[in-house]
Design a protein around this motif. Structure first.
Motif, PDB file in Angstrom:
ATOM      1  N   LYS A   4      27.040  42.806  77.569  1.00 31.91           N
ATOM      2  CA  LYS A   4      26.688  42.074  78.779  1.00 31.91           C
ATOM      3  C   LYS A   4      25.959  40.775  78.479  1.00 31.91           C
ATOM      4  O   LYS A   4      26.065  39.806  79.233  1.00 31.91           O
ATOM      5  N   SER A   5      25.186  40.765  77.398  1.00 32.62           N
ATOM      6  CA  SER A   5      24.375  39.594  77.071  1.00 32.62           C
ATOM      7  C   SER A   5      24.892  38.892  75.811  1.00 32.62           C
ATOM      8  O   SER A   5      25.483  39.528  74.931  1.00 32.62           O
ATOM      9  N   SER A   6      24.629  37.605  75.730  1.00 27.89           N
ATOM     10  CA  SER A   6      24.989  36.835  74.541  1.00 27.89           C
ATOM     11  C   SER A   6      24.012  37.153  73.405  1.00 27.89           C
ATOM     12  O   SER A   6      22.853  37.504  73.654  1.00 27.89           O
ATOM     13  N   PRO A   7      24.430  37.032  72.163  1.00 23.61           N
ATOM     14  CA  PRO A   7      23.493  37.232  71.045  1.00 23.61           C
ATOM     15  C   PRO A   7      22.476  36.099  70.998  1.00 23.61           C
ATOM     16  O   PRO A   7      22.702  35.027  71.584  1.00 23.61           O
ATOM     17  N   GLU A   8      21.368  36.349  70.306  1.00 23.68           N
ATOM     18  CA  GLU A   8      20.325  35.335  70.173  1.00 23.68           C
ATOM     19  C   GLU A   8      19.976  35.123  68.704  1.00 23.68           C
ATOM     20  O   GLU A   8      20.170  36.010  67.867  1.00 23.68           O
ATOM     21  N   LEU A   9      19.442  33.953  68.407  1.00 22.53           N
ATOM     22  CA  LEU A   9      19.108  33.591  67.033  1.00 22.53           C
ATOM     23  C   LEU A   9      17.999  34.467  66.477  1.00 22.53           C
ATOM     24  O   LEU A   9      16.964  34.658  67.115  1.00 22.53           O
ATOM     25  N   ALA A  10      18.203  34.977  65.261  1.00 25.86           N
ATOM     26  CA  ALA A  10      17.150  35.724  64.576  1.00 25.86           C
ATOM     27  C   ALA A  10      16.336  34.811  63.657  1.00 25.86           C
ATOM     28  O   ALA A  10      15.236  35.159  63.242  1.00 25.86           O
ATOM     29  N   HIS A  11      16.884  33.639  63.334  1.00 21.77           N
ATOM     30  CA  HIS A  11      16.191  32.628  62.524  1.00 21.77           C
ATOM     31  C   HIS A  11      16.903  31.307  62.779  1.00 21.77           C
ATOM     32  O   HIS A  11      17.737  31.213  63.678  1.00 21.77           O
ATOM     33  N   ARG A  12      16.584  30.272  61.998  1.00 21.83           N
ATOM     34  CA  ARG A  12      17.177  28.967  62.241  1.00 21.83           C
ATOM     35  C   ARG A  12      17.700  28.340  60.956  1.00 21.83           C
ATOM     36  O   ARG A  12      17.236  28.662  59.868  1.00 21.83           O
ATOM     37  N   LEU A  13      18.640  27.441  61.114  1.00 21.48           N
ATOM     38  CA  LEU A  13      19.087  26.568  60.040  1.00 21.48           C
ATOM     39  C   LEU A  13      19.002  25.135  60.551  1.00 21.48           C
ATOM     40  O   LEU A  13      19.214  24.882  61.740  1.00 21.48           O
ATOM     41  N   ASP A  14      18.705  24.193  59.660  1.00 15.89           N
ATOM     42  CA  ASP A  14      18.699  22.794  60.049  1.00 15.89           C
ATOM     43  C   ASP A  14      20.076  22.379  60.544  1.00 15.89           C
ATOM     44  O   ASP A  14      21.101  22.968  60.161  1.00 15.89           O
ATOM     45  N   LYS A  15      20.115  21.348  61.352  1.00  7.30           N
ATOM     46  CA  LYS A  15      21.365  20.856  61.920  1.00  7.30           C
ATOM     47  C   LYS A  15      22.426  20.620  60.851  1.00  7.30           C
ATOM     48  O   LYS A  15      23.585  21.028  61.003  1.00  7.30           O
ATOM     49  N   GLU A  16      22.070  19.967  59.747  1.00  9.87           N
ATOM     50  CA  GLU A  16      23.060  19.595  58.742  1.00  9.87           C
ATOM     51  C   GLU A  16      23.298  20.670  57.688  1.00  9.87           C
ATOM     52  O   GLU A  16      24.097  20.476  56.777  1.00  9.87           O
ATOM     53  N   THR A  17      22.589  21.798  57.785  1.00 10.25           N
ATOM     54  CA  THR A  17      22.807  22.899  56.845  1.00 10.25           C
ATOM     55  C   THR A  17      23.897  23.813  57.370  1.00 10.25           C
ATOM     56  O   THR A  17      23.887  24.207  58.533  1.00 10.25           O
ATOM     57  N   SER A  18      24.835  24.156  56.507  1.00  9.41           N
ATOM     58  CA  SER A  18      25.933  25.046  56.889  1.00  9.41           C
ATOM     59  C   SER A  18      25.671  26.447  56.361  1.00  9.41           C
ATOM     60  O   SER A  18      24.781  26.670  55.551  1.00  9.41           O
ATOM     61  N   GLY A  19      26.474  27.404  56.841  1.00  8.64           N
ATOM     62  CA  GLY A  19      26.464  28.729  56.237  1.00  8.64           C
ATOM     63  C   GLY A  19      25.869  29.847  57.068  1.00  8.64           C
ATOM     64  O   GLY A  19      25.804  29.776  58.303  1.00  8.64           O
ATOM     65  N   CYS A  20      25.437  30.899  56.372  1.00  8.82           N
ATOM     66  CA  CYS A  20      25.039  32.169  56.994  1.00  8.82           C
ATOM     67  C   CYS A  20      23.896  32.022  57.991  1.00  8.82           C
ATOM     68  O   CYS A  20      22.804  31.574  57.641  1.00  8.82           O
ATOM     69  N   LEU A  21      24.161  32.430  59.218  1.00  6.38           N
ATOM     70  CA  LEU A  21      23.163  32.411  60.279  1.00  6.38           C
ATOM     71  C   LEU A  21      23.209  33.763  60.983  1.00  6.38           C
ATOM     72  O   LEU A  21      24.274  34.210  61.405  1.00  6.38           O
ATOM     73  N   VAL A  22      22.045  34.409  61.117  1.00  9.35           N
ATOM     74  CA  VAL A  22      21.963  35.762  61.666  1.00  9.35           C
ATOM     75  C   VAL A  22      21.572  35.730  63.140  1.00  9.35           C
ATOM     76  O   VAL A  22      20.653  35.002  63.538  1.00  9.35           O
ATOM     77  N   LEU A  23      22.260  36.548  63.943  1.00 10.96           N
ATOM     78  CA  LEU A  23      21.950  36.687  65.357  1.00 10.96           C
ATOM     79  C   LEU A  23      21.800  38.162  65.711  1.00 10.96           C
ATOM     80  O   LEU A  23      22.446  39.022  65.101  1.00 10.96           O
ATOM     81  N   GLY A  24      20.934  38.432  66.685  1.00  7.15           N
ATOM     82  CA  GLY A  24      20.773  39.786  67.185  1.00  7.15           C
ATOM     83  C   GLY A  24      21.548  39.960  68.472  1.00  7.15           C
ATOM     84  O   GLY A  24      21.490  39.102  69.362  1.00  7.15           O
ATOM     85  N   ARG A  25      22.261  41.082  68.590  1.00  9.91           N
ATOM     86  CA  ARG A  25      23.110  41.309  69.752  1.00  9.91           C
ATOM     87  C   ARG A  25      22.388  42.047  70.876  1.00  9.91           C
ATOM     88  O   ARG A  25      22.855  42.054  72.019  1.00  9.91           O
ATOM     89  N   THR A  26      21.266  42.703  70.559  1.00  6.35           N
ATOM     90  CA  THR A  26      20.465  43.425  71.551  1.00  6.35           C
ATOM     91  C   THR A  26      18.991  43.072  71.344  1.00  6.35           C
ATOM     92  O   THR A  26      18.615  42.562  70.288  1.00  6.35           O
ATOM     93  N   ARG A  27      18.170  43.365  72.335  1.00  9.71           N
ATOM     94  CA  ARG A  27      16.733  43.080  72.202  1.00  9.71           C
ATOM     95  C   ARG A  27      16.118  43.876  71.051  1.00  9.71           C
ATOM     96  O   ARG A  27      15.288  43.381  70.303  1.00  9.71           O
ATOM     97  N   LYS A  28      16.539  45.138  70.925  1.00  9.24           N
ATOM     98  CA  LYS A  28      16.020  45.975  69.854  1.00  9.24           C
ATOM     99  C   LYS A  28      16.399  45.409  68.484  1.00  9.24           C
ATOM    100  O   LYS A  28      15.554  45.310  67.581  1.00  9.24           O
ATOM    101  N   ALA A  29      17.642  45.029  68.335  1.00  9.37           N
ATOM    102  CA  ALA A  29      18.095  44.473  67.064  1.00  9.37           C
ATOM    103  C   ALA A  29      17.398  43.156  66.769  1.00  9.37           C
ATOM    104  O   ALA A  29      17.007  42.889  65.623  1.00  9.37           O
TER     105      ALA A  29
END
Length: 231
Positions: A50-75
């Protein structure tokens, strides 16, 4: 970017965690001047929730690659705790100016944010926050070098500031490597290559590896990267 294009960049997905390959040039959230950002596309990564995932951390605008998101509030809370406690293994690939004298090393230099008339930057300062980066020389053409960097702390701009502090700024870095932009067409050569998170007790760590982005490939090839061995 279309929702389909972003979905194609998913590297890992389970009920609580998403890892995507963030493209260089895309902010992860809205900046003070507005502009396109990842948040505009997260609804396309719901995959039935029902909800969109949210960022678990950040990467700079010009940095590419692995970015982690949480799909639930608990996660998301669990992921935030792992990052805060330094339990996430992060590996970055960087192309820097020059060739380090040593094959590997540890940069242990505290960093502090400094406001300037033209913006802000992180500077080495004993009164700053403890900041530690491990690095290893993976290859070089003598003029540029390919480093594997593992930040053991999570300070803003840590790898960029640390590499500049030891005399090897990242190619294309407008803040810590002025004058290097012409070497890469003003593209920052920093890539979040891999990430590993001990999310589920008693189970293997959740992990992902992001393919080398096109704008870094020629530089890495010149430094000895074999595209046939590792994508």
């Amino acid at each position: 970017m279309t929702p389909e294009e972003l979905a194609a960049r998913v590297l890992y997905r389970d009920g609580g965690v998403l890892i995507i390959d963030k493209p260089a040039g895309l902010m992860v959230h809205a900046g003070p001047k507005g502009g396109d950002h990842l948040g505009n596309y997260l609804d396309g990564l719901r995959f039935g929730l029902k909800s969109s995932p949210e960022l678990a951390h950040r990467l700079d605008k010009e940095t590419s690659g692995c970015l982690v998101l949480g799909r639930t509030r608990k996660a998301l809370a669990q992921l935030g705790d792992l990052f805060a406690k330094g339990q996430v293994d992060k590996t970055y690939w960087a192309v820097v100016v020059g060739r380090p004298r040593e094959a590997e090393g540890v940069i242990d230099l505290s960093l502090k944010k400094r406001e300037r008339s033209h913006g802000w930057r992180m500077e080495v300062d004993r009164s700053g926050l403890p900041s530690v980066t491990q690095w290893k020389l993976l290859g070089s053409d003598g003029r540029l070098s390919w480093l594997e960097c593992q930040p053991l702390t999570g300070r803003t701009h840590q790898i960029r500031a640390h590499c500049a502090a030891i005399g090897h700024p990242l190619v294309g870095d407008p803040i810590y490597g002025r004058g290097t932009g012409t070497l890469a067409g003003d593209r920052l050569l920093l890539h979040s290559r891999g990430i590993s998170l001990p999310v589920y007790p008693g189970k293997p760590a959740v992990a992902a590896t992001a393919p080398v982005p096109e704008h870094m490939q020629s530089y890495l090839l010149a430094c000895g990267w074999d595209a046939l061995e590792t994508v």
